[in-house]
Write a protein that holds these residues in place. Structure first.
Motif, PDB file in Angstrom:
ATOM      1  N   VAL A  59       7.515  -5.427 -21.387  1.00  0.00           N
ATOM      2  CA  VAL A  59       7.507  -4.544 -20.210  1.00  0.00           C
ATOM      3  C   VAL A  59       6.056  -4.252 -19.831  1.00  0.00           C
ATOM      4  CG1 VAL A  59       8.125  -2.231 -19.374  1.00  0.00           C
ATOM      5  CG2 VAL A  59       9.688  -3.461 -20.904  1.00  0.00           C
ATOM      6  N   ILE A  60       5.757  -4.349 -18.531  1.00  0.00           N
ATOM      7  CA  ILE A  60       4.419  -3.958 -18.048  1.00  0.00           C
ATOM      8  C   ILE A  60       4.595  -2.707 -17.196  1.00  0.00           C
ATOM      9  CG2 ILE A  60       2.425  -4.616 -16.625  1.00  0.00           C
ATOM     10  CD1 ILE A  60       3.116  -7.577 -17.199  1.00  0.00           C
ATOM     11  N   VAL A  61       3.971  -1.612 -17.620  1.00  0.00           N
ATOM     12  CA  VAL A  61       3.973  -0.403 -16.777  1.00  0.00           C
ATOM     13  C   VAL A  61       2.659  -0.431 -16.021  1.00  0.00           C
ATOM     14  CG1 VAL A  61       4.048   2.118 -16.727  1.00  0.00           C
ATOM     15  CG2 VAL A  61       5.339   0.854 -18.463  1.00  0.00           C
ATOM     16  N   PHE A  62       2.738  -0.599 -14.707  1.00  0.00           N
ATOM     17  CA  PHE A  62       1.536  -0.783 -13.913  1.00  0.00           C
ATOM     18  C   PHE A  62       1.135   0.515 -13.229  1.00  0.00           C
ATOM     19  CE2 PHE A  62      -0.892  -4.613 -12.948  1.00  0.00           C
ATOM     20  CZ  PHE A  62      -1.979  -3.963 -12.414  1.00  0.00           C
ATOM     21  N   CYS A  63       0.052   1.118 -13.702  1.00  0.00           N
ATOM     22  CA  CYS A  63      -0.453   2.348 -13.087  1.00  0.00           C
ATOM     23  C   CYS A  63      -1.531   1.921 -12.086  1.00  0.00           C
ATOM     24  CB  CYS A  63      -1.011   3.287 -14.147  1.00  0.00           C
ATOM     25  SG  CYS A  63       0.220   3.696 -15.400  1.00  0.00           S
ATOM     26  N   GLY A  64      -1.081   1.738 -10.871  1.00  0.00           N
ATOM     27  CA  GLY A  64      -1.976   1.270  -9.810  1.00  0.00           C
ATOM     28  C   GLY A  64      -1.200   1.320  -8.519  1.00  0.00           C
ATOM     29  N   VAL A  65      -1.422   0.361  -7.644  1.00  0.00           N
ATOM     30  CA  VAL A  65      -0.652   0.326  -6.395  1.00  0.00           C
ATOM     31  C   VAL A  65       0.198  -0.945  -6.341  1.00  0.00           C
ATOM     32  CG1 VAL A  65      -2.129   1.885  -5.079  1.00  0.00           C
ATOM     33  CG2 VAL A  65      -2.662  -0.552  -5.122  1.00  0.00           C
ATOM     34  N   ILE A  80       9.488  -7.429 -17.471  1.00  0.00           N
ATOM     35  CA  ILE A  80       9.928  -6.338 -16.589  1.00  0.00           C
ATOM     36  C   ILE A  80       8.658  -5.621 -16.140  1.00  0.00           C
ATOM     37  CG2 ILE A  80      11.112  -4.098 -16.527  1.00  0.00           C
ATOM     38  CD1 ILE A  80      13.072  -5.259 -18.617  1.00  0.00           C
ATOM     39  N   VAL A  81       8.452  -5.516 -14.816  1.00  0.00           N
ATOM     40  CA  VAL A  81       7.260  -4.809 -14.300  1.00  0.00           C
ATOM     41  C   VAL A  81       7.724  -3.529 -13.618  1.00  0.00           C
ATOM     42  CG1 VAL A  81       5.255  -4.922 -12.781  1.00  0.00           C
ATOM     43  CG2 VAL A  81       6.014  -6.985 -13.984  1.00  0.00           C
ATOM     44  N   VAL A  82       7.187  -2.406 -14.061  1.00  0.00           N
ATOM     45  CA  VAL A  82       7.548  -1.135 -13.410  1.00  0.00           C
ATOM     46  C   VAL A  82       6.309  -0.471 -12.818  1.00  0.00           C
ATOM     47  CG1 VAL A  82       9.699  -0.624 -14.656  1.00  0.00           C
ATOM     48  CG2 VAL A  82       7.554   0.085 -15.650  1.00  0.00           C
ATOM     49  N   LEU A  83       6.524   0.127 -11.650  1.00  0.00           N
ATOM     50  CA  LEU A  83       5.464   0.855 -10.942  1.00  0.00           C
ATOM     51  C   LEU A  83       5.931   2.311 -10.918  1.00  0.00           C
ATOM     52  CD1 LEU A  83       2.880   0.546  -9.109  1.00  0.00           C
ATOM     53  CD2 LEU A  83       4.448   0.356  -7.171  1.00  0.00           C
ATOM     54  N   GLU A  86       7.165   4.308  -6.734  1.00  0.00           N
ATOM     55  CA  GLU A  86       7.440   3.143  -5.874  1.00  0.00           C
ATOM     56  C   GLU A  86       6.750   3.237  -4.512  1.00  0.00           C
ATOM     57  OE1 GLU A  86      11.646   2.873  -4.959  1.00  0.00           O
ATOM     58  OE2 GLU A  86      11.780   5.070  -5.042  1.00  0.00           O
ATOM     59  N   HIS A  87       6.282   4.437  -4.156  1.00  0.00           N
ATOM     60  CA  HIS A  87       5.616   4.601  -2.857  1.00  0.00           C
ATOM     61  C   HIS A  87       4.099   4.436  -2.937  1.00  0.00           C
ATOM     62  CE1 HIS A  87       9.439   5.752  -1.320  1.00  0.00           C
ATOM     63  NE2 HIS A  87       9.542   6.719  -2.220  1.00  0.00           N
ATOM     64  N   ALA A  88       3.599   4.083  -4.096  1.00  0.00           N
ATOM     65  CA  ALA A  88       2.148   3.886  -4.230  1.00  0.00           C
ATOM     66  C   ALA A  88       1.793   2.517  -3.634  1.00  0.00           C
ATOM     67  CB  ALA A  88       1.734   3.976  -5.702  1.00  0.00           C
ATOM     68  N   GLY A  89       1.443   2.524  -2.371  1.00  0.00           N
ATOM     69  CA  GLY A  89       1.101   1.269  -1.691  1.00  0.00           C
ATOM     70  C   GLY A  89      -0.386   1.202  -1.410  1.00  0.00           C
ATOM     71  N   CYS A  90      -0.805   0.148  -0.715  1.00  0.00           N
ATOM     72  CA  CYS A  90      -2.199   0.043  -0.305  1.00  0.00           C
ATOM     73  C   CYS A  90      -2.204  -0.209   1.208  1.00  0.00           C
ATOM     74  CB  CYS A  90      -2.885  -1.118  -1.037  1.00  0.00           C
ATOM     75  SG  CYS A  90      -4.512  -1.531  -0.354  1.00  0.00           S
ATOM     76  N   ARG A 285      11.436  -0.862 -10.571  1.00  0.00           N
ATOM     77  CA  ARG A 285      10.950  -2.206 -10.901  1.00  0.00           C
ATOM     78  C   ARG A 285      10.327  -2.889  -9.691  1.00  0.00           C
ATOM     79  NH1 ARG A 285      14.926  -4.943 -15.330  1.00  0.00           N
ATOM     80  NH2 ARG A 285      15.368  -2.964 -16.352  1.00  0.00           N
ATOM     81  N   VAL A 286       9.425  -3.786  -9.983  1.00  0.00           N
ATOM     82  CA  VAL A 286       8.839  -4.606  -8.912  1.00  0.00           C
ATOM     83  C   VAL A 286       9.242  -6.050  -9.191  1.00  0.00           C
ATOM     84  CG1 VAL A 286       6.678  -5.388  -7.861  1.00  0.00           C
ATOM     85  CG2 VAL A 286       6.925  -2.999  -8.560  1.00  0.00           C
ATOM     86  N   ASP A 287      10.011  -6.606  -8.274  1.00  0.00           N
ATOM     87  CA  ASP A 287      10.470  -7.994  -8.420  1.00  0.00           C
ATOM     88  C   ASP A 287       9.985  -8.815  -7.249  1.00  0.00           C
ATOM     89  OD1 ASP A 287      12.096  -7.821 -10.787  1.00  0.00           O
ATOM     90  OD2 ASP A 287      13.458  -6.568  -9.598  1.00  0.00           O
ATOM     91  N   VAL A 288       9.781 -10.086  -7.493  1.00  0.00           N
ATOM     92  CA  VAL A 288       9.390 -11.004  -6.402  1.00  0.00           C
ATOM     93  C   VAL A 288      10.394 -12.146  -6.439  1.00  0.00           C
ATOM     94  CG1 VAL A 288       7.540 -12.518  -5.562  1.00  0.00           C
ATOM     95  CG2 VAL A 288       6.952 -10.367  -6.691  1.00  0.00           C
ATOM     96  N   SER A 289      10.938 -12.518  -5.280  1.00  0.00           N
ATOM     97  CA  SER A 289      11.950 -13.580  -5.269  1.00  0.00           C
ATOM     98  C   SER A 289      11.336 -14.888  -5.768  1.00  0.00           C
ATOM     99  CB  SER A 289      12.501 -13.765  -3.855  1.00  0.00           C
ATOM    100  OG  SER A 289      11.526 -14.445  -3.079  1.00  0.00           O
ATOM    101  N   ARG A 290      12.181 -15.746  -6.322  1.00  0.00           N
ATOM    102  CA  ARG A 290      11.683 -17.002  -6.895  1.00  0.00           C
ATOM    103  C   ARG A 290      10.972 -17.848  -5.834  1.00  0.00           C
ATOM    104  NH1 ARG A 290      15.393 -21.048 -10.209  1.00  0.00           N
ATOM    105  NH2 ARG A 290      13.968 -22.793 -10.047  1.00  0.00           N
TER     106      ARG A 290
END
Ligand code: 13P
Ligand code: SF4
Length: 306
Positions: A59-65, A80-83, A86-90, A285-290
């Motif tokens: 699991v990667i807990v990403f403290c960023g945007v 598994i990537v979690v942010l 979820e509203h922390a955007g750039c 979670r942050v997912d990206v389609s294949r």
């Protein structure tokens, strides 16, 4: 419970949950001090991408945007990537989208498209190579001289690397509304108040601000510069979260913000409570389609090979 006791309690719970989940916590240097302190690795965008690509954790807990967590999901698709928020955007990353970029590419069919890592996965999928502020000059210098370059989305970073490399580039009209807020006038006032201080600025600042600096560097680059330079005082032209690692790593030096306006509200959305919840729930979670990932990973891999 006092503020400090709460931080201690939450940090302890986070440490326990981290072990149970086999998780790694990655934090950008602009995060709140107490969030940086619970992280396994704190760094700039390039360092964080490298950590995300190489981690053995599940699991990667990403403290960023968001774009940072998305890059981690692209580079480590089996994790598994979690942010935590979820509203922390750039806002700068939102200044270019894949439809506009595809349209521009039709106008410049021979161009090599270089995207700043501060972009969505979809924009990366439309790009040839990514860069961060730490490697942008190297990335641009590695490109064939006989092909035009299209750089997205930061006009300030684009102008800085064009001047450093001497390469002509078509540059998108985006900017970071935190760094772009720093004016030459602000910096002049800071220099007048601290005449012996060295000036460090991030290349997302305006060209006239960059032109007044002693050093232009990524966040990690600034920390290295402050550590290795013999000067005792520094004016800091980037987001104020960097003061925490600067004070930790250079306890006998003095740092002054170039302006109190240098705060990224999105970077401040992550709190210890949200990190604890993200570890407990493995959400958001942050997912990206294949389909997008397979195209976007090429441009990140090409950058990491440089
Ligand atoms: P760095 O790559 O220097 O960490 O910068 C990321 C960023 O978002 C700057 O605003
Ligand atoms: Fe985006 Fe600027 Fe915040 Fe960095 S500081 S995350 S570029 S808005």
């Amino acid at each position: 419970m006092s503020g400090q006791e709460l931080v201690r309690e939450l940090s302890k719970e986070i440490g326990k949950l981290k072990k149970e989940r086999n998780a790694v916590i990655l934090s950008h240097l602009y995060q709140r001090p107490e969030v940086q302190d619970v992280a396994d690795f704190v760094g700039d965008s390039l360092g964080l991408a490298r950590q995300a690509a190489g981690t053995a954790a599940e699991v990667i807990v990403f403290c960023g945007v968001h774009f940072m967590a998305e890059s981690a999901a692209i580079l480590s698709p089996d994790k598994i990537v979690v942010l935590p928020d979820e509203h922390a955007g750039c806002p700068m990353a939102d200044m270019v989208n894949e439809v506009e970029l595809a349209r521009k590419k039709r106008e410049m069919p021979d161009a090599t498209v270089v995207c700043y890592v501060n972009t969505s996965a979809e924009v990366k999928a439309e790009s040839d190579i990514a860069c961060t502020s730490a490697n942008a000059v190297k990335v641009i210098s590695s490109l064939p001289e006989d092909k035009p370059i299209l750089f997205v989305p930061d006009k300030n970073l684009g102008s800085y690397i064009a001047s450093k490399t001497g390469r002509e580039m078509a540059v998108w009209d985006g900017f970071c509304n935190t760094h772009d807020r720093l004016t030459a006038d602000d910096l002049m006032k800071a220099k007048a108040a601290h005449p012996s201080a060295m000036v460090m600025v991030h290349p997302e600042c305006r060209p006239e601000v960059v032109g007044m600096a002693d050093v232009v560097a990524s966040t990690t680059g600034m920390i290295r510069f402050a550590r290795e330079n013999s000067a005792r005082e520094f004016i800091v032209g980037t987001e104020m979260g960097i003061l925490h690692p600067l004070h930790k790593q250079c306890p006998d030096k003095h740092f002054y913000m170039a302006s109190e306006k240098l705060v990224c509200p999105n970077m401040k959305k992550t709190t210890l409570e949200k990190v604890r919840r993200a570890l407990a729930d493995l959400e958001p979670r942050v997912d990206v389609s294949r389909e997008i990932r397979e195209r976007a990973v090429r441009c990140l891999d090409r950058m990491l090979e440089i």
